[in-house]
Design an enzyme around this catalytic site. Structure first.
Site, mmCIF file in Angstrom:
data_model
loop_
_atom_site.group_PDB
_atom_site.id
_atom_site.type_symbol
_atom_site.label_atom_id
_atom_site.label_comp_id
_atom_site.label_asym_id
_atom_site.label_seq_id
_atom_site.Cartn_x
_atom_site.Cartn_y
_atom_site.Cartn_z
ATOM 1 N N SER A 167 0.850 -1.183 0.000
ATOM 2 C CA SER A 167 0.000 0.000 0.000
ATOM 3 C C SER A 167 0.889 1.238 0.000
ATOM 4 O O SER A 167 1.875 1.294 0.743
ATOM 5 C CB SER A 167 -0.889 0.017 1.247
ATOM 6 N N SER A 168 0.536 2.217 -0.800
ATOM 7 C CA SER A 168 1.321 3.461 -0.818
ATOM 8 C C SER A 168 1.292 4.151 0.547
ATOM 9 O O SER A 168 2.192 4.914 0.876
ATOM 10 C CB SER A 168 0.808 4.412 -1.904
ATOM 11 N N GLU A 210 -3.444 -6.870 -7.398
ATOM 12 C CA GLU A 210 -2.110 -7.461 -7.542
ATOM 13 C C GLU A 210 -2.122 -8.908 -7.044
ATOM 14 O O GLU A 210 -1.571 -9.801 -7.704
ATOM 15 C CB GLU A 210 -1.075 -6.623 -6.784
#
Length: 135
Positions: free
Chosen positions: A9-10, A82
Site C-alpha cells: 500500500s502506498s 495485484e
C-alpha cells in the site's frame, strides 16, 4: 522487466522504502533495476506509462513476488488486484507481515501459507535466504 515485485500500500511507503533500500539493495545487493514497486519514482511507473499495465507486466515477468501485509494493504483495491494477478499464476507469494499485522490479515487463499514477520530478526534472515534461493 523486474525480477522482484513488491506489492504494498502506498500508505506504507516509508517502511517499504526502508525495506527495499536496507534489505533488498544494501543487504542482498539486488540492483535497483531488478526491483519493481509503484511507490518509487526511480523503480516504479514511468511518467505516461499505464499503471495497470506496469503492474500486470511486472508481476507476470517477476521471479519473486512479495506482499507487504498491513491494514492499509487489505484496504487497497489495487493491492487486492495485484494478489489476483499473482494468484492466477503459479508464482510463489512471499508474504511479509508489517509491524501490527497478524496472520488473520493474510488475503483470502493465503491463510495457510507461512508468512514472515518483518520485525523479527530470525524472520528477516530467513526471508533473505528464500529470496536468494528464488533468484
Amino acid at each position: 522487466m523486474k525480477k522482484i515485485f513488491v506489492s504494498h500500500s502506498s500508505k506504507d511507503s516509508i517502511i517499504i522504502n526502508d525495506f527495499v533500500e536496507c534489505i533488498l539493495i544494501a543487504g542482498l545487493k539486488i540492483d535497483k533495476s531488478e526491483i519493481a514497486y509503484t511507490s518509487s519514482e526511480e523503480m516504479g511507473v514511468e511518467p505516461g506509462e499505464s499503471i495497470p499495465d506496469y503492474i500486470k507486466n511486472n508481476i507476470a515477468n517477476s521471479t519473486v513476488f512479495i506482499s507487504m501485509i498491513s491494514n492499509n494493504y487489505n484496504a487497497s483495491s489495487v493491492c487486492m488486484q495485484e494478489i489476483g494477478h499473482v494468484r492466477s499464476s503459479d508464482k510463489r507469494n512471499i508474504q511479509i507481515l508489517l509491524p501490527g499485522a497478524t496472520y488473520n490479515m493474510l488475503p483470502f487463499g493465503y491463510q495457510h501459507i507461512k508468512a514472515i514477520e518483518i520485525d523479527k530478526k530470525d524472520s528477516l534472515k530467513r526471508l533473505c535466504e528464500v529470496i536468494e534461493k528464488q533468484l
